[in-house]
Design a protein around this motif. Sequence first.
Motif, PDB file in Angstrom:
ATOM      1  N   ARG A   1      61.892  -1.664 -99.349  1.00 57.79           N
ATOM      2  CA  ARG A   1      62.105  -1.888 -97.759  1.00 57.79           C
ATOM      3  C   ARG A   1      61.031  -4.152 -97.485  1.00 57.79           C
ATOM      4  NH1 ARG A   1      62.104  -0.045 -91.930  1.00 57.79           N
ATOM      5  NH2 ARG A   1      63.030  -1.718 -91.714  1.00 57.79           N
ATOM      6  N   TYR A   2      59.756  -3.591 -98.193  1.00 56.78           N
ATOM      7  CA  TYR A   2      59.463  -5.200 -98.483  1.00 56.78           C
ATOM      8  C   TYR A   2      59.490  -6.123 -99.228  1.00 56.78           C
ATOM      9  CZ  TYR A   2      54.853  -7.673 -99.957  1.00 56.78           C
ATOM     10  OH  TYR A   2      54.194  -9.495-100.129  1.00 56.78           O
ATOM     11  N   TYR A   3      60.344  -5.363-100.661  1.00 55.11           N
ATOM     12  CA  TYR A   3      60.150  -6.405-101.200  1.00 55.11           C
ATOM     13  C   TYR A   3      61.777  -6.794-100.432  1.00 55.11           C
ATOM     14  CZ  TYR A   3      57.788  -5.263-105.047  1.00 55.11           C
ATOM     15  OH  TYR A   3      56.461  -4.820-106.324  1.00 55.11           O
ATOM     16  N   LEU A   4      62.415  -6.291 -99.849  1.00 54.75           N
ATOM     17  CA  LEU A   4      63.891  -6.820 -99.611  1.00 54.75           C
ATOM     18  C   LEU A   4      64.005  -7.891 -98.398  1.00 54.75           C
ATOM     19  CD1 LEU A   4      66.166  -4.111 -99.231  1.00 54.75           C
ATOM     20  CD2 LEU A   4      66.405  -5.688-101.149  1.00 54.75           C
ATOM     21  N   GLY A   5      62.561  -7.542 -97.573  1.00 54.32           N
ATOM     22  CA  GLY A   5      61.986  -8.505 -96.316  1.00 54.32           C
ATOM     23  C   GLY A   5      61.259  -9.509 -96.903  1.00 54.32           C
ATOM     24  N   VAL A   6      60.632 -10.066 -98.318  1.00 54.81           N
ATOM     25  CA  VAL A   6      60.444 -11.257 -99.299  1.00 54.81           C
ATOM     26  C   VAL A   6      61.750 -11.923 -99.240  1.00 54.81           C
ATOM     27  CG1 VAL A   6      58.914 -11.938-101.024  1.00 54.81           C
ATOM     28  CG2 VAL A   6      58.182 -10.267-100.303  1.00 54.81           C
ATOM     29  N   ILE A   7      62.122 -11.367 -99.568  1.00 56.08           N
ATOM     30  CA  ILE A   7      63.400 -12.368-100.315  1.00 56.08           C
ATOM     31  C   ILE A   7      64.978 -12.618 -98.745  1.00 56.08           C
ATOM     32  CG2 ILE A   7      63.170 -12.227-102.294  1.00 56.08           C
ATOM     33  CD1 ILE A   7      65.589  -9.849-102.740  1.00 56.08           C
ATOM     34  N   GLY A   8      63.847 -11.804 -97.462  1.00 53.47           N
ATOM     35  CA  GLY A   8      64.857 -12.507 -96.009  1.00 53.47           C
ATOM     36  C   GLY A   8      66.429 -11.278 -96.286  1.00 53.47           C
ATOM     37  N   VAL A   9      66.474 -10.249 -96.781  1.00 58.19           N
ATOM     38  CA  VAL A   9      67.737  -9.953 -96.663  1.00 58.19           C
ATOM     39  C   VAL A   9      67.500  -7.922 -96.266  1.00 58.19           C
ATOM     40  CG1 VAL A   9      69.204  -8.665 -98.283  1.00 58.19           C
ATOM     41  CG2 VAL A   9      68.368 -10.241 -98.542  1.00 58.19           C
ATOM     42  N   GLU A  10      68.101  -8.525 -94.855  1.00 59.02           N
ATOM     43  CA  GLU A  10      67.907  -7.193 -93.827  1.00 59.02           C
ATOM     44  C   GLU A  10      69.352  -6.151 -94.146  1.00 59.02           C
ATOM     45  OE1 GLU A  10      68.152  -8.494 -89.873  1.00 59.02           O
ATOM     46  OE2 GLU A  10      66.420 -10.042 -90.060  1.00 59.02           O
ATOM     47  N   VAL A  11      68.887  -5.116 -94.115  1.00 59.02           N
ATOM     48  CA  VAL A  11      69.620  -3.623 -94.170  1.00 59.02           C
ATOM     49  C   VAL A  11      69.089  -2.933 -93.291  1.00 59.02           C
ATOM     50  CG1 VAL A  11      71.112  -2.483 -95.818  1.00 59.02           C
ATOM     51  CG2 VAL A  11      70.137  -4.398 -96.650  1.00 59.02           C
ATOM     52  N   PRO A  12      70.660  -2.412 -93.141  1.00 54.16           N
ATOM     53  CA  PRO A  12      70.339  -1.122 -91.817  1.00 54.16           C
ATOM     54  C   PRO A  12      69.417  -0.187 -92.531  1.00 54.16           C
ATOM     55  CG  PRO A  12      72.393  -1.934 -91.258  1.00 54.16           C
ATOM     56  CD  PRO A  12      72.462  -3.140 -92.664  1.00 54.16           C
ATOM     57  N   LEU A  13      67.828  -0.050 -91.977  1.00 54.64           N
ATOM     58  CA  LEU A  13      67.738   1.615 -92.033  1.00 54.64           C
ATOM     59  C   LEU A  13      68.309   2.863 -92.274  1.00 54.64           C
ATOM     60  CD1 LEU A  13      65.017   2.612 -92.389  1.00 54.64           C
ATOM     61  CD2 LEU A  13      64.968   3.486 -90.115  1.00 54.64           C
TER      62      LEU A  13
ATOM     63  N   ALA B   1      64.107  -7.216-106.988  1.00 51.88           N
ATOM     64  CA  ALA B   1      63.648  -6.367-106.356  1.00 51.88           C
ATOM     65  C   ALA B   1      63.672  -5.343-107.450  1.00 51.88           C
ATOM     66  CB  ALA B   1      64.495  -6.128-104.471  1.00 51.88           C
ATOM     67  N   VAL B   2      65.112  -5.189-108.087  1.00 55.47           N
ATOM     68  CA  VAL B   2      64.814  -3.564-108.620  1.00 55.47           C
ATOM     69  C   VAL B   2      63.755  -4.103-109.901  1.00 55.47           C
ATOM     70  CG1 VAL B   2      65.897  -1.972-110.412  1.00 55.47           C
ATOM     71  CG2 VAL B   2      66.897  -3.121-108.391  1.00 55.47           C
ATOM     72  N   VAL B   3      63.801  -5.257-111.001  1.00 54.80           N
ATOM     73  CA  VAL B   3      63.220  -5.527-111.252  1.00 54.80           C
ATOM     74  C   VAL B   3      61.965  -5.787-110.984  1.00 54.80           C
ATOM     75  CG1 VAL B   3      62.409  -7.481-112.881  1.00 54.80           C
ATOM     76  CG2 VAL B   3      64.272  -7.050-112.501  1.00 54.80           C
ATOM     77  N   ALA B   4      60.689  -6.644-109.823  1.00 53.03           N
ATOM     78  CA  ALA B   4      60.180  -6.166-109.550  1.00 53.03           C
ATOM     79  C   ALA B   4      59.782  -4.770-109.306  1.00 53.03           C
ATOM     80  CB  ALA B   4      59.771  -6.861-107.820  1.00 53.03           C
ATOM     81  N   GLU B   5      60.349  -3.550-108.870  1.00 50.69           N
ATOM     82  CA  GLU B   5      59.702  -2.295-109.300  1.00 50.69           C
ATOM     83  C   GLU B   5      59.747  -2.233-110.257  1.00 50.69           C
ATOM     84  OE1 GLU B   5      62.479   0.253-105.405  1.00 50.69           O
ATOM     85  OE2 GLU B   5      63.340  -0.775-107.121  1.00 50.69           O
ATOM     86  N   ARG B   6      60.238  -1.998-111.383  1.00 46.87           N
ATOM     87  CA  ARG B   6      59.893  -1.722-112.444  1.00 46.87           C
ATOM     88  C   ARG B   6      58.731  -2.389-112.845  1.00 46.87           C
ATOM     89  NH1 ARG B   6      63.394   1.119-110.944  1.00 46.87           N
ATOM     90  NH2 ARG B   6      61.956   1.693-110.416  1.00 46.87           N
ATOM     91  N   ALA B   7      58.600  -3.560-113.107  1.00 44.25           N
ATOM     92  CA  ALA B   7      57.503  -3.945-112.762  1.00 44.25           C
ATOM     93  C   ALA B   7      56.245  -3.739-112.304  1.00 44.25           C
ATOM     94  CB  ALA B   7      57.304  -6.076-112.768  1.00 44.25           C
ATOM     95  N   THR B   8      55.941  -3.240-111.006  1.00 50.80           N
ATOM     96  CA  THR B   8      54.995  -2.929-110.527  1.00 50.80           C
ATOM     97  C   THR B   8      54.715  -1.450-110.710  1.00 50.80           C
ATOM     98  OG1 THR B   8      56.356  -2.666-108.526  1.00 50.80           O
ATOM     99  CG2 THR B   8      54.707  -4.933-108.735  1.00 50.80           C
ATOM    100  N   ASP B   9      56.086  -0.393-111.297  1.00 49.65           N
ATOM    101  CA  ASP B   9      55.770   1.056-111.119  1.00 49.65           C
ATOM    102  C   ASP B   9      54.526   0.706-112.780  1.00 49.65           C
ATOM    103  OD1 ASP B   9      57.110   2.639-109.307  1.00 49.65           O
ATOM    104  OD2 ASP B   9      58.910   1.981-110.765  1.00 49.65           O
ATOM    105  N   GLY B  10      54.949  -0.096-114.192  1.00 49.31           N
ATOM    106  CA  GLY B  10      54.526  -0.603-114.469  1.00 49.31           C
ATOM    107  C   GLY B  10      52.812  -0.670-114.760  1.00 49.31           C
TER     108      GLY B  10
END
Length: 321
Positions: free
Chosen positions: A62-74, A117-126
């Motif tokens: 959710r934080y990553y989507l917020g950074v790029i300005g994408v809103e999705v219903p919870l 955002a998926v790529v960033a997830e994998r990077a910070t998982d690492g």
Amino acid sequence: MNRIKRNLALALSFAVAVYLALAVYSGLGDFESALGRFRWSLLPAILGLVLLSYVGRFVRWRYYLGVIGVEVPLAANVAIFASGLSMAISPGKLGEVLKSAFIRQVNGTPIARTAPAVVAERATDGTGMVLWGLLGALSFSFGPEVLLLFLAVAVVGIAVLRSERLSLVAERILSRLPLLDRLAPHVRVFHGASSELLGLRPLVAGTGISFVSWGFECSAVYLCSVALGVQRPFLMVVFIFAVSSLVGVGSMLPGGIGAAEAGLTGMFDGLAGLPAGLAVALTFLIRLATLWFATLIGIVGLFVVRAFVGGEAGLSAARKR
């Protein structure tokens, strides 16, 4: 759904073959005896900690989507995130880009905008897992070289994704290639989102959330060892889990199946000094609690997300886009 079912069936078949081979290697009697000592009373705590780790990762998503300005219903976002866990069995978990396809169906955001955002997830998982591994390495004077290598690869990868020059080169190359030329206009969008998500502040924040989330999962892994009566320090178990998980991701095998199991079994045997049967039993339980539990949640998420993307037709359209 049919493609996902086929991939899941193949991954399960491969996993069964791997676990059977490890059980035979360790001695079926010793393996069964070790599993028979499992304390079932700890199972709710193990799975609860794993679930908490996914809650943390959803917060990061959710934080990553917020950074790029994408809103999705919870509600839709929770279902989309959960569905992505079905791709835990994909090479490097990169199949989780399926989440971007579902977001495209829900609110029309281009896949190129949310895929970073998926790529960033994998990077910070690492980076998060490397930090846990380094704690174990430093605590027990293990060689941190492998972990530092993974960290170096992550740093180089992040630099490449943020490079505007390389982005322009990729765009020019794709524009000249038949069939791939339609991807060229999306490269700039992808690079722009990558630059935002992999900047210093999002990278530090994502790594911090990842570190906490992996802490829950590492605690679950440690409880797996406690449930089998293994008396080894927490950070030793964490170090073994961290290195094996990173090796599994680096292998690019579906779910790291085979590579991660070999790493866990070999290190529990050689480094922690566990008998082969117990090492294989612990490996089996860890993978059930992490990889396969995540996959199960993801399958449930896929069925739930159909309500938000228009059923089977929506799933097919999402994958094509």
